[in-house]
Design a protein around this motif. Structure first.
Motif, PDB file in Angstrom:
ATOM      1  N   ILE A 212      -0.913   4.819 -10.541  1.00  0.00           N
ATOM      2  CA  ILE A 212      -1.520   5.923 -11.286  1.00  0.00           C
ATOM      3  C   ILE A 212      -0.586   7.127 -11.292  1.00  0.00           C
ATOM      4  N   THR A 213      -0.768   7.961 -12.294  1.00  0.00           N
ATOM      5  CA  THR A 213      -0.078   9.244 -12.365  1.00  0.00           C
ATOM      6  C   THR A 213      -1.138  10.315 -12.510  1.00  0.00           C
ATOM      7  N   ILE A 214      -1.038  11.310 -11.627  1.00  0.00           N
ATOM      8  CA  ILE A 214      -1.967  12.441 -11.670  1.00  0.00           C
ATOM      9  C   ILE A 214      -1.152  13.687 -11.976  1.00  0.00           C
ATOM     10  N   LYS A 215      -1.563  14.408 -13.003  1.00  0.00           N
ATOM     11  CA  LYS A 215      -0.877  15.640 -13.398  1.00  0.00           C
ATOM     12  C   LYS A 215      -1.883  16.774 -13.402  1.00  0.00           C
ATOM     13  N   ASP A 216      -1.603  17.792 -12.601  1.00  0.00           N
ATOM     14  CA  ASP A 216      -2.481  18.966 -12.475  1.00  0.00           C
ATOM     15  C   ASP A 216      -3.921  18.566 -12.156  1.00  0.00           C
TER      16      ASP A 216
ATOM     17  N   GLY B 185       0.805  -1.219   0.000  1.00  0.00           N
ATOM     18  CA  GLY B 185       0.000   0.000   0.000  1.00  0.00           C
ATOM     19  C   GLY B 185       0.833   1.262   0.000  1.00  0.00           C
ATOM     20  N   ALA B 186       2.142   1.132  -0.049  1.00  0.00           N
ATOM     21  CA  ALA B 186       2.999   2.305  -0.014  1.00  0.00           C
ATOM     22  C   ALA B 186       2.837   3.107  -1.289  1.00  0.00           C
ATOM     23  N   SER B 187       2.968   4.402  -1.148  1.00  0.00           N
ATOM     24  CA  SER B 187       2.839   5.253  -2.322  1.00  0.00           C
ATOM     25  C   SER B 187       4.160   5.937  -2.590  1.00  0.00           C
ATOM     26  N   ALA B 188       4.433   6.141  -3.860  1.00  0.00           N
ATOM     27  CA  ALA B 188       5.643   6.838  -4.256  1.00  0.00           C
ATOM     28  C   ALA B 188       5.244   8.117  -4.951  1.00  0.00           C
ATOM     29  N   SER B 189       5.873   9.224  -4.604  1.00  0.00           N
ATOM     30  CA  SER B 189       5.535  10.508  -5.203  1.00  0.00           C
ATOM     31  C   SER B 189       6.709  11.000  -6.028  1.00  0.00           C
ATOM     32  N   SER B 190       6.395  11.611  -7.145  1.00  0.00           N
ATOM     33  CA  SER B 190       7.420  12.272  -7.928  1.00  0.00           C
ATOM     34  C   SER B 190       6.901  13.653  -8.261  1.00  0.00           C
ATOM     35  N   GLY B 191       7.757  14.595  -8.295  1.00  0.00           N
ATOM     36  CA  GLY B 191       7.325  15.964  -8.535  1.00  0.00           C
ATOM     37  C   GLY B 191       6.986  16.635  -7.228  1.00  0.00           C
ATOM     38  N   THR B 192       6.439  17.817  -7.319  1.00  0.00           N
ATOM     39  CA  THR B 192       6.097  18.570  -6.127  1.00  0.00           C
ATOM     40  C   THR B 192       4.666  19.028  -6.194  1.00  0.00           C
ATOM     41  N   GLY B 193       4.145  19.455  -5.052  1.00  0.00           N
ATOM     42  CA  GLY B 193       2.805  20.007  -5.025  1.00  0.00           C
ATOM     43  C   GLY B 193       1.787  18.995  -4.560  1.00  0.00           C
ATOM     44  N   SER B 194       0.545  19.431  -4.540  1.00  0.00           N
ATOM     45  CA  SER B 194      -0.552  18.578  -4.094  1.00  0.00           C
ATOM     46  C   SER B 194      -1.158  17.864  -5.281  1.00  0.00           C
ATOM     47  N   ALA B 195      -2.296  17.196  -5.038  1.00  0.00           N
ATOM     48  CA  ALA B 195      -2.950  16.448  -6.106  1.00  0.00           C
ATOM     49  C   ALA B 195      -3.505  17.377  -7.182  1.00  0.00           C
TER      50      ALA B 195
ATOM     51  N   GLY C 213       1.108  19.992 -10.204  1.00  0.00           N
ATOM     52  CA  GLY C 213       2.266  19.128 -10.345  1.00  0.00           C
ATOM     53  C   GLY C 213       1.897  17.729 -10.774  1.00  0.00           C
ATOM     54  N   THR C 214       2.878  16.839 -10.680  1.00  0.00           N
ATOM     55  CA  THR C 214       2.697  15.448 -11.064  1.00  0.00           C
ATOM     56  C   THR C 214       2.924  14.560  -9.855  1.00  0.00           C
ATOM     57  N   LYS C 215       2.030  13.615  -9.665  1.00  0.00           N
ATOM     58  CA  LYS C 215       2.122  12.709  -8.530  1.00  0.00           C
ATOM     59  C   LYS C 215       1.873  11.289  -9.028  1.00  0.00           C
ATOM     60  N   THR C 216       2.740  10.362  -8.622  1.00  0.00           N
ATOM     61  CA  THR C 216       2.581   8.954  -8.966  1.00  0.00           C
ATOM     62  C   THR C 216       2.328   8.177  -7.683  1.00  0.00           C
ATOM     63  N   VAL C 217       1.262   7.388  -7.686  1.00  0.00           N
ATOM     64  CA  VAL C 217       0.855   6.650  -6.496  1.00  0.00           C
ATOM     65  C   VAL C 217       0.562   5.198  -6.885  1.00  0.00           C
TER      66      VAL C 217
ATOM     67  N   ARG D  13     -10.306  -2.309  -9.904  1.00  0.00           N
ATOM     68  CA  ARG D  13     -11.131  -1.197  -9.415  1.00  0.00           C
ATOM     69  C   ARG D  13     -10.778  -0.835  -7.969  1.00  0.00           C
ATOM     70  N   GLN D  14     -10.601  -1.845  -7.124  1.00  0.00           N
ATOM     71  CA  GLN D  14     -10.283  -1.594  -5.715  1.00  0.00           C
ATOM     72  C   GLN D  14      -8.888  -0.997  -5.552  1.00  0.00           C
ATOM     73  N   SER D  15      -7.910  -1.504  -6.298  1.00  0.00           N
ATOM     74  CA  SER D  15      -6.557  -0.967  -6.216  1.00  0.00           C
ATOM     75  C   SER D  15      -6.521   0.460  -6.762  1.00  0.00           C
ATOM     76  N   LEU D  16      -7.260   0.702  -7.838  1.00  0.00           N
ATOM     77  CA  LEU D  16      -7.348   2.051  -8.401  1.00  0.00           C
ATOM     78  C   LEU D  16      -7.948   3.021  -7.397  1.00  0.00           C
ATOM     79  N   GLN D  17      -8.993   2.599  -6.717  1.00  0.00           N
ATOM     80  CA  GLN D  17      -9.634   3.470  -5.717  1.00  0.00           C
ATOM     81  C   GLN D  17      -8.666   3.769  -4.573  1.00  0.00           C
ATOM     82  N   SER D  18      -7.907   2.773  -4.127  1.00  0.00           N
ATOM     83  CA  SER D  18      -6.961   3.016  -3.041  1.00  0.00           C
ATOM     84  C   SER D  18      -5.857   3.975  -3.474  1.00  0.00           C
ATOM     85  N   ALA D  19      -5.418   3.863  -4.732  1.00  0.00           N
ATOM     86  CA  ALA D  19      -4.407   4.796  -5.239  1.00  0.00           C
ATOM     87  C   ALA D  19      -4.965   6.211  -5.329  1.00  0.00           C
ATOM     88  N   LEU D  20      -6.198   6.338  -5.794  1.00  0.00           N
ATOM     89  CA  LEU D  20      -6.832   7.665  -5.875  1.00  0.00           C
ATOM     90  C   LEU D  20      -7.004   8.256  -4.492  1.00  0.00           C
ATOM     91  N   ASP D  21      -7.408   7.439  -3.526  1.00  0.00           N
ATOM     92  CA  ASP D  21      -7.564   7.915  -2.141  1.00  0.00           C
ATOM     93  C   ASP D  21      -6.223   8.383  -1.583  1.00  0.00           C
TER      94      ASP D  21
END
Length: 154
Positions: A83-87, A50-60, A63-67, A142-150
């Protein structure tokens, strides 16, 4: 002489009972013996799943965040997504763990995972449809995706 002769009512009863039992056995063999929710609620096999790794700076939202989401143990094996979330927008979903133990698993996942990825990117959430023929993988995805989004939001 006909097998269901009226002069032999006991034979009719035995044959009808045997046909009913055979039909019920065939119907029950089609149903999974464990409910999907019971199979999916098993704990993750490792503490770092369940560990998350972040790259980039800023909040969700900037910036860019990988979880990496939780590893979800399904009936056929573990499923985990990154997942990768950008802006504030979901830009990439990658399955990092999924069942590959046999050729059938590989066949199912070769068509299911791209569809699940596409649906997730289009929906921008974990509210995605199940891929027919890959129910357990779809539920785990779906469950893993939801946990990453959370994790990305929190």
């Amino acid at each position: 002489m006909h097998a269901l002769n009226k002069n032999r009512p006991l034979r009719r009863i035995v044959l009808a009972s045997a046909a009913t039992v055979s039909g019920m056995v065939m119907l029950l063999s089609l149903k999974p013996h464990a409910s999907p929710q019971a199979a999916l609620s098993l704990p993750a096999p490792s503490a770092s799943a369940g560990a998350s790794a972040s790259s980039g700076t800023g909040s969700a939202t900037t910036g860019t965040k990988t979880v990496t989401g939780d590893t979800i143990q399904t009936r056929w094996g573990p499923v985990q997504v990154r997942i990768t979330i950008k802006d504030g927008k979901l830009t990439e979903v990658t399955a990092v763990a999924y069942p590959t133990d046999n050729p059938r698993d590989q066949e199912i996942n070769s068509y299911a995972l791209p569809r699940l990825r596409s649906e997730a990117l289009q929906a921008q959430s974990a509210n995605i449809d199940t891929v027919s023929g890959a129910t357990y993988t779809s539920d785990g995805y779906r469950q893993s995706l939801q946990s990453a989004l959370d994790s990305a939001v929190g």
